[in-house]
Structures are given as C-alpha cells and as structure tokens.
Write a protein that holds these residues in place. Structure first.
Motif, PDB file in Angstrom:
ATOM      1  N   SER B 169      -4.452  -4.283 -17.879  1.00 44.28           N
ATOM      2  CA  SER B 169      -3.755  -3.729 -16.714  1.00 44.28           C
ATOM      3  C   SER B 169      -2.938  -4.826 -16.046  1.00 44.28           C
ATOM      4  CB  SER B 169      -4.779  -3.184 -15.729  1.00 44.28           C
ATOM      5  OG  SER B 169      -5.507  -4.263 -15.172  1.00 44.28           O
ATOM      6  N   GLY B 170      -2.031  -4.409 -15.148  1.00 45.46           N
ATOM      7  CA  GLY B 170      -1.180  -5.370 -14.447  1.00 45.46           C
ATOM      8  C   GLY B 170      -1.990  -6.431 -13.721  1.00 45.46           C
ATOM      9  N   GLY B 171      -3.027  -5.994 -13.027  1.00 47.29           N
ATOM     10  CA  GLY B 171      -3.839  -6.935 -12.273  1.00 47.29           C
ATOM     11  C   GLY B 171      -4.496  -7.961 -13.185  1.00 47.29           C
ATOM     12  N   MET B 172      -4.968  -7.476 -14.330  1.00 55.37           N
ATOM     13  CA  MET B 172      -5.613  -8.405 -15.262  1.00 55.37           C
ATOM     14  C   MET B 172      -4.591  -9.351 -15.871  1.00 55.37           C
ATOM     15  SD  MET B 172      -8.089  -5.600 -16.894  1.00 55.37           S
ATOM     16  CE  MET B 172      -9.315  -6.390 -17.889  1.00 55.37           C
ATOM     17  N   GLN B 173      -3.399  -8.832 -16.141  1.00 54.21           N
ATOM     18  CA  GLN B 173      -2.368  -9.709 -16.699  1.00 54.21           C
ATOM     19  C   GLN B 173      -2.033 -10.828 -15.720  1.00 54.21           C
ATOM     20  OE1 GLN B 173       1.055  -8.030 -18.760  1.00 54.21           O
ATOM     21  NE2 GLN B 173      -0.002  -6.085 -18.888  1.00 54.21           N
ATOM     22  N   GLN B 174      -1.988 -10.475 -14.415  1.00 50.78           N
ATOM     23  CA  GLN B 174      -1.638 -11.523 -13.468  1.00 50.78           C
ATOM     24  C   GLN B 174      -2.783 -12.517 -13.293  1.00 50.78           C
ATOM     25  OE1 GLN B 174       0.686 -13.144 -12.998  1.00 50.78           O
ATOM     26  NE2 GLN B 174       1.934 -12.381 -11.319  1.00 50.78           N
ATOM     27  N   GLU B 193       6.674 -14.124  -5.935  1.00 51.66           N
ATOM     28  CA  GLU B 193       6.265 -12.722  -5.783  1.00 51.66           C
ATOM     29  C   GLU B 193       5.176 -12.368  -6.786  1.00 51.66           C
ATOM     30  OE1 GLU B 193       8.750  -9.832  -4.477  1.00 51.66           O
ATOM     31  OE2 GLU B 193      10.522 -11.066  -4.147  1.00 51.66           O
ATOM     32  N   ALA B 194       4.214 -13.241  -6.887  1.00 49.01           N
ATOM     33  CA  ALA B 194       3.220 -13.115  -7.947  1.00 49.01           C
ATOM     34  C   ALA B 194       2.438 -11.812  -7.866  1.00 49.01           C
ATOM     35  CB  ALA B 194       2.270 -14.303  -7.902  1.00 49.01           C
ATOM     36  N   PHE B 195       2.282 -11.270  -6.671  1.00 50.16           N
ATOM     37  CA  PHE B 195       1.451 -10.070  -6.544  1.00 50.16           C
ATOM     38  C   PHE B 195       2.277  -8.828  -6.233  1.00 50.16           C
ATOM     39  CE2 PHE B 195      -1.902 -13.244  -4.828  1.00 50.16           C
ATOM     40  CZ  PHE B 195      -2.122 -13.693  -6.122  1.00 50.16           C
ATOM     41  N   ASP B 199      -0.612  -2.851  -7.657  1.00 50.20           N
ATOM     42  CA  ASP B 199      -1.026  -1.801  -6.723  1.00 50.20           C
ATOM     43  C   ASP B 199      -1.683  -2.437  -5.507  1.00 50.20           C
ATOM     44  OD1 ASP B 199      -0.243  -0.023  -8.604  1.00 50.20           O
ATOM     45  OD2 ASP B 199      -2.237   0.185  -9.486  1.00 50.20           O
ATOM     46  N   PRO B 200      -1.600  -1.747  -4.349  1.00 50.16           N
ATOM     47  CA  PRO B 200      -2.129  -2.339  -3.109  1.00 50.16           C
ATOM     48  C   PRO B 200      -3.569  -2.844  -3.217  1.00 50.16           C
ATOM     49  CG  PRO B 200      -0.932  -0.336  -2.634  1.00 50.16           C
ATOM     50  CD  PRO B 200      -0.944  -0.465  -4.120  1.00 50.16           C
ATOM     51  N   LEU B 201      -4.449  -2.061  -3.829  1.00 50.74           N
ATOM     52  CA  LEU B 201      -5.851  -2.488  -3.887  1.00 50.74           C
ATOM     53  C   LEU B 201      -6.027  -3.734  -4.736  1.00 50.74           C
ATOM     54  CD1 LEU B 201      -7.958   0.775  -4.142  1.00 50.74           C
ATOM     55  CD2 LEU B 201      -7.910  -0.924  -2.308  1.00 50.74           C
ATOM     56  N   ILE B 202      -5.382  -3.707  -5.903  1.00 57.41           N
ATOM     57  CA  ILE B 202      -5.447  -4.841  -6.825  1.00 57.41           C
ATOM     58  C   ILE B 202      -4.848  -6.069  -6.153  1.00 57.41           C
ATOM     59  CG2 ILE B 202      -4.781  -5.650  -9.102  1.00 57.41           C
ATOM     60  CD1 ILE B 202      -6.166  -3.134  -9.478  1.00 57.41           C
ATOM     61  N   ARG B 203      -3.799  -5.801  -5.396  1.00 54.06           N
ATOM     62  CA  ARG B 203      -3.094  -6.869  -4.726  1.00 54.06           C
ATOM     63  C   ARG B 203      -4.016  -7.584  -3.738  1.00 54.06           C
ATOM     64  NH1 ARG B 203       2.826  -5.593  -2.405  1.00 54.06           N
ATOM     65  NH2 ARG B 203       3.279  -7.676  -1.658  1.00 54.06           N
ATOM     66  N   ASN B 208      -7.414 -12.248  -2.343  1.00 56.07           N
ATOM     67  CA  ASN B 208      -8.722 -12.827  -2.047  1.00 56.07           C
ATOM     68  C   ASN B 208      -9.120 -13.864  -3.085  1.00 56.07           C
ATOM     69  OD1 ASN B 208      -8.912 -11.280   0.230  1.00 56.07           O
ATOM     70  ND2 ASN B 208      -9.978  -9.608  -0.800  1.00 56.07           N
ATOM     71  N   ILE B 209      -8.832 -13.553  -4.353  1.00 58.42           N
ATOM     72  CA  ILE B 209      -9.130 -14.528  -5.401  1.00 58.42           C
ATOM     73  C   ILE B 209      -8.392 -15.832  -5.124  1.00 58.42           C
ATOM     74  CG2 ILE B 209      -8.726 -15.091  -7.831  1.00 58.42           C
ATOM     75  CD1 ILE B 209      -9.242 -12.212  -8.517  1.00 58.42           C
TER      76      ILE B 209
END
Ligand code: ATP
Ligand code: MG
Lengths: 296, 348
Positions: B169-174, B193-195, B199-203, B208-209
């Motif tokens: 997924s996008g979040g995992m790719q980032q 603009e890394a994030f 999606d808002p939640l993943i963002r 936080n990470i």
C-alpha cells in the motif's frame, strides 16, 4: 513548354559515368581494404564455424535436452518446452537436422552481435537528442532498403560466404534493439532517476541500477524483434553462401519442388515461433514485480 | 534550541527558470513580480532572495501553495538544482563550490531524500530498496542487508523484506522510502511532501512514526508540505513561501499567533487552535521548575492539556519530554491566550 513535358535529367552518358565512378571508387576501396576487413572478421568466422560444427556434431539427444532446458528456463512453461522438443524431433525426422543446426548457429551469433552492438548504441542515443536525430534516419534506411540491395556492397567487399551473410543479417536485424533500448531508457521514471541522483549515484551506478533494469522489458522486446528479423533474412542470406535452411528453399524455388520448399519453410516458421514464445515469456517474467504481474 | 548553531545556511538564494536566467537577475532583485517576469520576459521565478538557517537536529517545515517554490528550494540543499545566485552552506562546507565527485560523496553521506511519489526501485524488493543508499556508498551486500533490516523493523515493515514495492500500500511504500533515507545515516533528511500522497489516517501514522524516530535520532530534517495542520504538528520552525519569496519564518506558535500577512492569515484562520497547538509551542522555556510533580507531556495538544491544567489553578505546571526531563512550564492563562484567534490588532 518542353520544360514541363520532360523532366530534366542527366544525359545517359553522364549518368553512366556517375555510376561507373561510384562503382570504381568502391571497388578500389574494397581492393585496398577488403583483405584487412576479412582479417578483422576472421575470429568471428572461426567462432561461427566452431559453433555450427559443435551443434551438428553433438549427439541429437543431447541437443534436444539442451533445447528442453533452455526453453524451460526461458519460459518456465512445460507446454512451450515440450512443443519445442516435438518441433525439433519432427525437423530431424524429416531430414532437416543439419540445416536447422546451421541456421540456429547463425541466428544465435547474429543475435549476440546485435545485442552487444545495439544496446550500447541505444544507451548513447538515449543520452543525447542530437545523436538520436542523427541515428534514427540511419536506422530507418537500414530497415526499409530492400535487403538485396545491401548484399551488393557486402559481397563486393567480402565476397561470398558466411561472414558477408552474417553481416547482412546483422545490418537488417540491428535497428529494433537500438530503437527499443533508446526508447526504454528514455521512458524510465524521472522520479526514480532523481532518487538515484539524490543518493549520490555515479553515471554507471545510475545506468546499471536504474536505467537498464527499468528499460529491460523494452530492451527485451527489441531482442525478440531482432531475432525475428534475423530469421526473416535466412533465405536471402543463403543466396550469398550461408548454409542452413535457406539453401533448400532456394533450390525449391529454382526447381519448383513444392514439398521441399514447404518443409524447410515450415522449419523456419517453427524456429521463429519457438524463439518468439520463449523470449516473450522471458520478457513477461522480467516484469513480475509489477502490479498484476505473475508471481513467479 | 535557538542557541545551537545552524547546520544548513541558505543566503540570498535566487532561482530563475528560463533560457537566460542571469540576464533577468537584476530585474528580480528590483522586485519584479512573478507574473510580470513570466508574461513579459518569459522566465519563471522559482525562488527570490531566500534566507534560511536551519539548526542542527531541528525539524524545519517549508510550507506554501502549489507552485510557490518548495520543491525548488529543497532541491537546492543537495544541489539537484543549480541556483541562479546565492549561497548554500552545510556545516562549514560550501555546497556550490563542490566538484562533481565531492558533491556525490556529499549526497551519499550527508543528505538523504524522501519523495512525494516514493520513487522506489520497482524491480527491487523492500530489502534491496532500503539498502540502495548503502549500495551506492559501496558497502558490502551482507553488511548493507544487515543494516537495512534494522531500519525495516524500525518503520514497522518486518516480514515484508522480500516483497516488491508495487504489491504494498501507499503507506507501506513510504515507510520503505523513509527507511531507505534513514539507512544511509545521513544527518540531513530532505522530505518533499513525503506524506501528501497518503490517506489521512495513514498520514497521521507516518507523522507519528517520524516524530518518534526524530525524538531519538535528532537528524536535521527539512520537511515540505502544503498542509498547515501537518506543518504545525511537525515543525520546530516553519517557513512560508509564496511565489518564490519567503513571507514568514517562525515557530508554529508565532505563525499561528502572529501571521505576517493576509496570505498566511488565510491559512491559519480556520484551524482549531486548541487541537493543533501543542504545549511544546506555548510553554515557557525559562525558569524551569525544580521538580516534575504533576508534570504534563510536551507533545500533547492544548485541548488535551486543559483539564489537567484547570485543576492546578493559576500555578505554573511543569512540562516534561518523553524521557521525563523537565523542559518548560505552562499556566492555564498562557493556554487560553494561545487559543484566541488573532485579529488585526495583535498582528505585527
Ligand atoms: N524545470 C523547471 N522549468 C521551469 N519552471 C519550473 C521548473 N521547475 C519548477 N518550475 C516553476 O517554478 C515554480 C516553483 O515550482 P516548485 O515545483 O518548486 O513548486 P512547489 O511549491 O513544489 O509546488 P507543488 O506543491 O505543486 O509541488 C513553479 O512556478 C514552477 O512552474
Ligand atoms: Mg513540489
């Protein structure tokens, strides 16, 4: 009004002199350099002869085994591997084994030459728009000029034999791999390239880690086309002394032997299909990392 | 924080895109507008007189609308873009004086970049992607994989080492993108603009990470966003760009409380101050209380802090960081003051 009736043209004598001049020039060029060129190509000739002899001398079951494993390694498909073996058994059964081995040797060497010349040219071409605008029309000419026409200078230079035949095949088969290497590299995602730069890649690192691997599916489509075009030249090349499946076809044309022509023609088709399926399947596997790609 | 020295220093930086940028420099210095430069001189104003000092170990956010020059600015720091005029210093090194080889070494060891569209190598697995920067540095494969594995675990991707990016997924790719950048041990992290593509939640997860990692790693981070909430949440310092020019620099607190002009005012008007402002941005940093009794964490929002402050009355309450050290103090008045929407009177 004469002007509109007849196209202005060189007089017949002038025209003849022009042609004679060009021919004489080329002949003297070939007289002074022909031998050097022959020496230059000698290692190639030796290799081709060696490879051909090897294929012919090897026991046929071993060749079949090699064909089976190569086609399976390339395509990972039992169907394609089995089909290829059956084709070769039929070819042998119908008495075309030796000619087929000669043709396979020639096609393999021609393809190797095209790859080792074509990919570097394609890479250089992708780096510079100017080079691209110079090379593209040359490739166009190489592909569209009737193949008989460039047999002439090749024969004048090198005479009749394997090397001129190989050269003619290479000239004809080279363009697709150059074009598709160039295209593939130009299509590489700009953002991935930027990432490569941002992490401090050198030119070579960028080429080998990013550009070539990402262009590989296109490069491979080029290899596939190159092989197909080389096979298309088999008959024409046999006119200038290349052994193989083309020779019986020529005999068949001259003597109206329908079955002979048909069998050998079909053998060429079988080779084309085998090479095509195996390289295409291999090309697809190169894209397995993409979404929806096969999980092999 | 203000007393630590600047790691990245950008001085009078100009960037003009076009066929003959040098000839337009004087016009730009005289203050020609971006619009006019484009319409009458057919050059694009990328950046105009940017001055920025980024302290070591801090997280600098650069904010602005699309086309304001954010990407152009961040690409000057590792010189992916050559400036038209100006100076860029990293530590005591003049980035613009570096030769080709020096620049390459600089990019290999000092800077790492995270991209909006991830820019992963599609033909390589997660493990190979994360070790990419180490490959480039010339580190042996085994060692590179060993280090990469640690970072894969840190960003929460353990078990995905052998997957190809397209299957994530996008979040995992980032996360892979982030791990790839962290793995090189570069002390400067450039995040364009890394994030923004997530999606808002993943963002929120990714933010936080990043904050968690930064707490421990203290890298110097330049983070680009066009999202004010993200800027306020992440930034120690925020710089705001508009049409290539710098319109305001300051802490989240300063930007929200004292927007420099109507452009920024528009950004900050409708935010929920209680939720976006954090204690860290509002607390007093002088005269630290001696003991940590009843201390509140520095990273919670004003909204979350209020109930705990209300019980303390007018007393200043100590504020502590995640390690439990006291880093400041806060009163309920200060919190309420910060929540008042600015009007024209208290702008500077
Ligand atoms: N290579 C280029 N050639 C010409 N103009 C450019 C080039 N790169 C950027 N620009 C222009 O410079 C300005 C700033 O672009 P930049 O990409 O830095 O904006 P940005 O703030 O990152 O925007 P976004 O949020 O859309 O990414 C824009 O007007 C853009 O059109
Ligand atoms: Mg951008």
């Amino acid at each position: 009004m004469d002007f509109f009736e007849e196209m202005p043209s060189l007089g017949r004598r002038d025209l003849m002199n022009l042609r004679k001049g060009i021919d004489a020039g080329f002949r003297s060029f070939s007289r002074s350099y022909g031998e050097d060129l022959e020496n230059f190509f000698d290692p190639l000739l030796q290799f081709l002869i060696f490879f051909e002899k090897l294929l012919i001398a090897a026991p046929w079951p071993i060749i079949l085994l090699i064909i089976a494993s190569l086609t399976w390694l390339g395509s990972r498909s039992w169907k394609i591997a089995a089909g290829s073996v059956i084709c070769f058994i039929l070819i042998g059964y119908l008495g075309m084994w030796e000619d087929t081995m000669s043709t396979v040797a020639m096609i393999s060497v021609a393809t190797l030459i095209c790859i080792s010349i074509g990919i570097p040219i394609g890479v250089l071409m992708s780096r510079s728009d100017r080079l691209q605008s110079i090379i593209t029309p040359v490739l166009d000419v190489m592909q569209t000029i009737p193949s008989f026409v460039y047999l002439i200078p090749v024969v004048m230079l090198l005479g009749i034999g394997k090397v001129p035949g190989l050269l003619a095949v290479c000239i004809y088969a080279l363009p697709p791999i150059v074009r598709l290497t160039n295209l593939g590299i130009r299509l590489v995602d700009k953002q991935v390239l930027e990432a490569a730069d941002a992490f401090g890649s050198s030119y070579w690192q960028r080429l080998k880690d990013v550009q070539i691997p990402l262009a590989l599916p296109n490069i491979f489509a080029g290899v596939n086309q190159t092989i197909m075009m080389a096979l298309a030249m088999v008959v024409i090349a046999s006119m200038i002394g290349v052994k193989g499946l083309g020779i019986p076809v020529l005999q068949a044309i001259a003597n109206q032997y329908l079955a002979l022509g048909l069998f050998n023609g079909l053998a060429i088709v079988a080779l084309a299909i085998i090479f095509d399926r195996v390289t295409q399947a291999f090309g697809k596997r190169l894209q397995r990392h993409q979404v929806g790609g096969p999980n092999v | 924080m203000s007393d630590s020295e600047a790691l990245i220093r950008i001085e009078h930086l100009y960037k003009i895109f076009g066929s003959r940028p040098q000839t337009k420099l004087s016009l730009v210095k005289q203050g020609i507008s971006k619009q006019e430069l484009l319409e009458e001189h057919h050059h694009v104003l990328g950046l105009s007189d940017i001055n920025l000092e980024i302290p070591k170990g801090s997280l600098q956010v650069v904010m602005g609308l699309s086309g304001s020059g954010k990407s152009t600015l961040i690409r000057h720091i590792n010189r992916l873009i050559e400036p038209t005029a100006g100076e860029i210093w990293v530590g005591s090194g003049d980035v613009l004086k570096m030769e080709k080889v020096q620049l390459r070494e600089f990019r290999r060891h000092r800077t790492a970049m995270v991209f909006q569209r991830f820019a992963l190598l599609p033909h390589r697995t997660v493990l190979e992607n994360v070790s990419y920067g180490l490959n480039i540095q010339g580190i042996a494969k085994d060692e590179a994989y060993k280090r990469a594995e640690r970072w894969i675990e840190r960003v929460g991707l353990a078990g995905y080492e052998q997957h190809f990016p397209a299957k994530l997924s996008g979040g995992m790719q980032q996360r892979v993108g982030l791990a790839r950048a962290l793995a090189t041990d570069a002390d400067i992290l450039l995040m364009d603009e890394a994030f923004s593509a997530l999606d808002p939640l993943i963002r929120t997860d990714m933010q936080n990470i990043l904050l968690d990692l930064q707490e421990e790693l203290h890298r110097t981070i330049v983070f680009i966003t066009h999202d004010l909430d993200e800027a306020l949440k992440l930034g120690d310092q925020i710089a705001i760009l508009r049409d290539g020019g710098m319109v305001q620099q300051g802490t989240a607190q300063q930007i929200v409380m004292k927007p420099a002009d109507d452009y920024i005012m528009d950004f900050v008007r409708d935010i929920n101050r209680a939720r976006v402002l954090r204690i860290r941005g509002v607390m007093a940093r002088e005269g630290l209380p001696e003991n940590a009794d009843g201390a509140i964490p520095e990273h919670i929002s004003l909204e979350d802090a209020l109930p705990r402050l209300a019980s303390a009355g007018h007393e200043a309450v100590p504020v502590q960081n995640k390690q439990g050290q006291v880093v400041g103090s806060i009163t309920v008045e200060a919190v309420i003051q910060a929540m008042i929407r600015p009007d024209h009177d208290n702008r500077n």
